[in-house]
Design a protein around this motif. Structure first.
Motif, PDB file in Angstrom:
ATOM      1  N   GLU B  11     -56.648  35.269  40.802  1.00  0.00           N
ATOM      2  CA  GLU B  11     -57.781  34.386  40.497  1.00  0.00           C
ATOM      3  C   GLU B  11     -57.265  33.122  39.827  1.00  0.00           C
ATOM      4  O   GLU B  11     -56.160  33.112  39.271  1.00  0.00           O
ATOM      5  N   PHE B  27     -57.888  28.096  44.752  1.00  0.00           N
ATOM      6  CA  PHE B  27     -58.805  28.560  45.790  1.00  0.00           C
ATOM      7  C   PHE B  27     -59.635  27.365  46.259  1.00  0.00           C
ATOM      8  O   PHE B  27     -60.261  26.696  45.442  1.00  0.00           O
ATOM      9  N   THR B  41     -62.309  30.362  53.055  1.00  0.00           N
ATOM     10  CA  THR B  41     -61.505  30.021  51.888  1.00  0.00           C
ATOM     11  C   THR B  41     -60.060  29.801  52.287  1.00  0.00           C
ATOM     12  O   THR B  41     -59.538  30.474  53.184  1.00  0.00           O
ATOM     13  N   LYS B  42     -59.445  28.849  51.603  1.00  0.00           N
ATOM     14  CA  LYS B  42     -58.008  28.650  51.740  1.00  0.00           C
ATOM     15  C   LYS B  42     -57.418  28.859  50.341  1.00  0.00           C
ATOM     16  O   LYS B  42     -58.004  28.432  49.343  1.00  0.00           O
ATOM     17  N   VAL B  43     -56.265  29.508  50.271  1.00  0.00           N
ATOM     18  CA  VAL B  43     -55.664  29.783  48.971  1.00  0.00           C
ATOM     19  C   VAL B  43     -54.239  29.248  48.941  1.00  0.00           C
ATOM     20  O   VAL B  43     -53.465  29.483  49.875  1.00  0.00           O
ATOM     21  N   SER B  44     -53.926  28.524  47.881  1.00  0.00           N
ATOM     22  CA  SER B  44     -52.568  28.034  47.697  1.00  0.00           C
ATOM     23  C   SER B  44     -51.926  28.907  46.625  1.00  0.00           C
ATOM     24  O   SER B  44     -52.418  28.985  45.498  1.00  0.00           O
ATOM     25  N   LEU B  45     -50.848  29.569  47.001  1.00  0.00           N
ATOM     26  CA  LEU B  45     -50.357  30.662  46.175  1.00  0.00           C
ATOM     27  C   LEU B  45     -48.834  30.675  46.112  1.00  0.00           C
ATOM     28  O   LEU B  45     -48.157  30.756  47.140  1.00  0.00           O
ATOM     29  N   ASP B  46     -48.315  30.573  44.900  1.00  0.00           N
ATOM     30  CA  ASP B  46     -46.884  30.736  44.688  1.00  0.00           C
ATOM     31  C   ASP B  46     -46.502  32.171  45.088  1.00  0.00           C
ATOM     32  O   ASP B  46     -47.236  33.119  44.792  1.00  0.00           O
TER      33      ASP B  46
END
Lengths: 210, 210
Positions: B11, B27, B41-46
């Motif tokens: 989150e 998000f 939804t698109k998520v940018s995640l390390d």
């Protein structure tokens, strides 16, 4: 025990839904061995990219999300049905009403989609599941349904296939790669990433033959 | 069969490594029921966000990546060891040399980290695995090691814990949530997303008690 990987490789130039460029994954290398002690990457990824599941919120207002759903339903026995013989690119109720599908089953349709060359870009004429098949699966109260296309329906008005299934919390698993999978019974494991509030998630899906 | 979810919730305001803001997930809601027929939804995640695994490339130049690794090693029996009794925030070789760890084991250390309140931000004084313990695990030729911190080591010179393990392709599983898990034997499933060329991946990790 034999484990089959039935997941798409996530890469920048992969096939995405309707070739929409905004759905392509973006990989950002934030550190590497030439400028740091570690290699690090950030990925920007549409939830419906590659092999993924759809949750009710995708099509149902206030529907369940990735973190309010019983994810253990994605560790389950499943039945793979070979539908590659179909001439028309659609699975209808008549095509599946003779199949041994029972309450709480997780079923997977293997179609001609698995033999499509994804390097050519999106296949607009892909095999999908129509409303009549969705109504039958809903009546049978299945656990979930998987298919080897990025969409379980194509461009039907009102997205009824999605809605009929998702309003009953039936799991939709899309983007499977089933070329080397024979019809039969397997154990499916397709655990979603625990994303808060989203309408779906990428999964690493495997079929286990015992 | 009982399935325990041992994964962090992804989150926007979650705890990330060293409170580095660039490591916080982003998000982006690209469509919803007020402006579209679907919620997307698109998520940018390390890659190292939440519960994740590290691949050799993370610390070894030209090391194996997420897609060149035998991911089936992440469906495996595993042994959870309760190390919450440790007074110092470090697991050393002396702390584990009496444990029943054998070749090809996947082991998981439950520590005080699992009881830390993550809403307070990053715990800089977290329990980690030091070089002496890494050398022992390497000598024992284990399959992998998991821990309930975002880093298996803290800030040691040369990142030796990571390097000693990764140079032998020993899997590192970080960011587990083990508060409610008792010491004992389980089946671990922690399948990584099939990302091309990355040094790790998020996983949905579960422990199954049979």
């Amino acid at each position: 025990m034999k484990i089959y990987d039935v997941s798409m490789l996530i890469e920048p130039d992969m096939m995405v839904y309707k070739d929409n460029p905004s759905k392509k994954p973006v990989f950002e290398n934030t550190a590497n061995h030439s400028n740091s002690v570690a290699h690090e990457t950030k990925v920007s990824l549409d939830v419906h990219c590659g092999t993924h599941i759809d949750m009710p919120l995708h099509m149902i207002e206030e529907g369940k999300t990735m973190d309010t759903f019983d994810f253990t339903r994605l560790i389950t026995p499943c039945k793979v049905f070979d539908m590659t013989y179909l001439e028309n690119p659609v699975i209808t109720g008549n095509d599946i009403n003779h199949l041994p599908i029972e309450k709480d089953d997780f079923i997977i349709f293997k179609t001609k989609n698995s033999f499509y060359d994804k390097t050519k870009g999106f296949e607009f004429d892909y095999v999908y599941v129509d409303e009549s098949a969705a109504r039958l699966l809903k009546m049978l109260e299945i656990n979930g349904v998987g298919i080897d296309s990025l969409g379980i329906e194509r461009a039907q008005a009102n997205h009824l296939t999605h809605k009929l299934l998702l309003e009953d919390d039936i799991i939709i698993l899309e983007g499977l790669e089933l070329k080397s999978i024979a019809e039969g019974n397997y154990e499916l494991v397709a655990l979603p990433i625990k994303l808060k509030g989203t309408e779906g998630s990428w999964v690493r899906a495997v079929l286990i033959e015992k």
